[in-house]
Design an enzyme around this catalytic site. Sequence first.
Site, mmCIF file in Angstrom:
data_model
loop_
_atom_site.group_PDB
_atom_site.id
_atom_site.type_symbol
_atom_site.label_atom_id
_atom_site.label_comp_id
_atom_site.label_asym_id
_atom_site.label_seq_id
_atom_site.Cartn_x
_atom_site.Cartn_y
_atom_site.Cartn_z
ATOM 1 N N HIS A 355 0.639 -1.248 0.167
ATOM 2 C CA HIS A 355 0.112 -0.129 -0.019
ATOM 3 C C HIS A 355 0.816 1.291 0.029
ATOM 4 C CE1 HIS A 355 -4.093 -1.864 0.691
ATOM 5 N NE2 HIS A 355 -3.299 -2.717 1.179
ATOM 6 N N LYS A 543 -8.105 14.336 4.116
ATOM 7 C CA LYS A 543 -6.999 12.747 4.279
ATOM 8 C C LYS A 543 -6.163 13.194 5.407
ATOM 9 C CE LYS A 543 -5.699 13.966 -0.013
ATOM 10 N NZ LYS A 543 -5.981 12.950 -0.846
ATOM 11 N N ARG A 544 -5.465 11.963 5.629
ATOM 12 C CA ARG A 544 -4.479 12.119 6.672
ATOM 13 C C ARG A 544 -3.537 13.242 6.562
ATOM 14 N NH1 ARG A 544 -4.191 8.406 11.093
ATOM 15 N NH2 ARG A 544 -2.410 9.438 11.515
ATOM 16 N N LYS A 549 1.535 14.340 1.143
ATOM 17 C CA LYS A 549 0.073 14.784 0.570
ATOM 18 C C LYS A 549 -0.201 16.353 0.304
ATOM 19 C CE LYS A 549 -1.961 10.718 3.086
ATOM 20 N NZ LYS A 549 -2.706 9.939 1.916
ATOM 21 N N THR A 651 -8.078 6.755 -2.288
ATOM 22 C CA THR A 651 -9.624 6.287 -2.485
ATOM 23 C C THR A 651 -10.562 7.393 -2.317
ATOM 24 O OG1 THR A 651 -9.336 5.565 -0.416
ATOM 25 C CG2 THR A 651 -9.103 3.938 -2.012
ATOM 26 N N LYS A 655 -14.263 8.669 -4.229
ATOM 27 C CA LYS A 655 -15.478 9.169 -3.399
ATOM 28 C C LYS A 655 -16.027 10.531 -3.759
ATOM 29 C CE LYS A 655 -13.612 6.321 0.270
ATOM 30 N NZ LYS A 655 -12.787 6.169 1.292
#
Length: 822
Positions: A355, A543-544, A549, A651, A655
């Site tokens: 992952h 998101k985290r 990110k 992911t 969404k």
Amino acid sequence: MKFDKELFKGTVLNNIKTLYRRTLEEATEQQIFQAVSYAIKDVVVDNWMATQKEYEKKDPKIVYYMSMEFLMGRALGNNLINLRAYKEVAEALDELGVDLNLVEDQEPDPALGNGGLGRLAACFLDSLATLNYAAYGCGIRYRYGMFRQEIRDGYQVEVPDNWLADGYPFELRRPEYAKEVKFGGWVSSYVDENGRTIFKQEGYQSVQAVPYDMPIVGYGNGIVNTLRIWDAQPVECFSLDSFDKGDYQKAVEQENLARNIVEVLYPNDNHYAGKELRLKQQYFFISASVQEAVDKYMRTHTDLHKFHEKVAFQLNDTHPTVAVAELMRVLMDDHDLSWDEAWEITCKTCAYTNHTIMSEALEKWPIELFSRLLPRIYQIVEEINRRFVLRIQQMYPGNQEKIRKMAIIYDGQVKMAHLAIVGGHSVNGVARLHTEILEKQELRDFYEMMPEKFNNKTNGITQRRFLLHANPLLADWVTDHVGDEWITDLPALSRLRIYADDEKAQQEFMNIKYQNKVRLAKYIREHNGIEVDPRSIFDVQVKRLHEYKRQLMNILHIMYLYNELKDHPDMDFYPRTFIFGAKAAAGYRNAKLTIKLINSVADVINNDPVVDGRIKVVFIENYRVSNAEWIFAAADVSEQISTASKEASGTGNMKFMLNGALTLGTMDGANVEIVEEVGKKNAFIFGLSAEQVIQYENYGGYNPMDIFNNDQDIRRVLMQLINGTYSPQDPELFRPLYNSLLNTQDTAKADTYFILADFKSYAEAQRRVEAAYKDEKNWAKSALLNVACAGKFSSDRTIEEYERDIWHQEKVILPSKPELSK
Ligand code: 475
């Protein structure tokens, strides 16, 4: 069987009576939630028993999805959706004067996971049940899940998440399946009368693993699978009359071991902490799960050589990888198989999903720790390694380099990824680009040696939760236009394409989006005390929090926009609401400081009269599955801005797309495939490519200081990090963030996530967003096309690919119609 409304209402009232000795009028909201949940559980359990009976009869192959994390989110609403009883139950409760939404809101959000990996596991369970496959999720019943995030003075504060405080109605304790799990001690061996070497772990401490089962309801098919999470208990209550001091000491230690082991979820996403307790957690739930899988098989079969024909273990990242050695141990030590027999079965049973390529996430356990905690397992890993090294030497004679890079045990460490690859028959990445990077970069040596094991499984999400439950207005609208097949066949959404140019459809779609924005605006008003305009562009990054990110790039860009507005107060500017939601790992300094920065910038901008409400910045506290559903439904712009090559898949991006938000993103992870489906015209793509990033990383040549020196907009924004603009009392507060971008001592460590390199390209993409939004019809068309093209990103598709390439299960169709279904 038809839903019997009166019966259901009676059950709810009766539950309130028997559970709490109260009437509906006297009951608290939590008590009503419990009573409603028990009424639903009653139906679920009937279907659960029918499913398990059919499994016993048909004896299908079973998948065990092994994962340290299952980020389930609330169960009540989801169960009602999958029972196809949501509207009927809402109606029945309404007749009792009870609002189902408020009841749902009483449920704790079971957060037994961090982020993407844990939520993927939950989506997979939903799809497996819906697609009629026999499956167990295997995990840990953490007493405390992901911490609750409070924002105090702009800082994240972690508060324990006591999700079991009121009792959780959807779990069932199954003490009859308890297992003993052994830690420590030593291994003695002797040769028995048949000349076999017998291994015995001695002087160990043990823990009793007690399973709790949660039902996983398939959509409209009556199937109910099981999420089995393990609790730890002391083996026996020690007797206080024990006069043996050694025994007493050991008893106390065993009691503590049991108490600690499942206490808390490690709140690190994409990061390896290397803690002893974490390895204990891993072996604890794996040993219990593997023992139970073998026991269950042996209850109805005799020949363990065919185990893999009936059982598959899917390892959710390397965290469950001790399963390889534990299955070897059980097959050899408990069931007398030879090494070769056990090895063949193990390899055919296990499969591994990767992952992340973030190097700090790689699990490498020190030999000292590993062998002390798991002496027998370590012996087995040593032997696996010995044999594997022989294979390397055969294939690459004299090549020490290969051994150094590929051995399972090397340099004092046990490398879990190597064990997972060697001990299984499948290795998969989670998006096409990610799998390519694994093959060409991270796992290249393994790919060259065993290319047949490698395959891609692009992630997916369940549309039952993330459209049907999260966005009822859009779900109904979609069903009105193209029927309801999409609920179990997401590609059917492509029928919406013909409406993309239809002005009425566009208007209806934008109206639904508007209502969802109103719903979120209300949530923000109630939780943040900030007033946001639902007519502004809702630009969302949830998101985290992680440097790769690049939430920092997002907020720096907002600082830049603010500078522009200050310089040109009358400029043409479409109002924007920037929404963030993110938890940071408790020990991750720069991540936590980024949260503070976002809140500090929000304070300044939201209250500046010059801005006049044209920019609002909102940090949503305690982002989690339950509020995520509202956020996705209300988003116009989906920020997917990771440094290319770093986000394995993502992911959340899917969404947002499913709810008609347009992606603003880099060519990273599954964004690549999203753009492929919806077309470049209907997304905003920017930034370095994965290839360019990897090129810089491997050969150097990137110097953020050049950009700092040559670009005054960027320089100005970065200087505002250290001149007190957003922190007048402590101008040095954000210095670490500044340093992370421009570390002057060591240029190789500066801006490792290429924020400055991508900044201008990002700002330019943001200008395209604004221009596009002003053309409302075109925007509506693009948004509709995003929904229409989201079909590929259902976890149903992902699961069918796992089935086709890895698990090869047969579907089980129940003979009779399920309870509560039409
Ligand atoms: C990726 N978590 C996403 C998602 O495949 C991807 C948990 C504990 C310890 C270490 N790491 C973790 C992850 O590595 C993780 O969540 N990875 C994520 O998996 C599902 O969509 O890109 O970052």
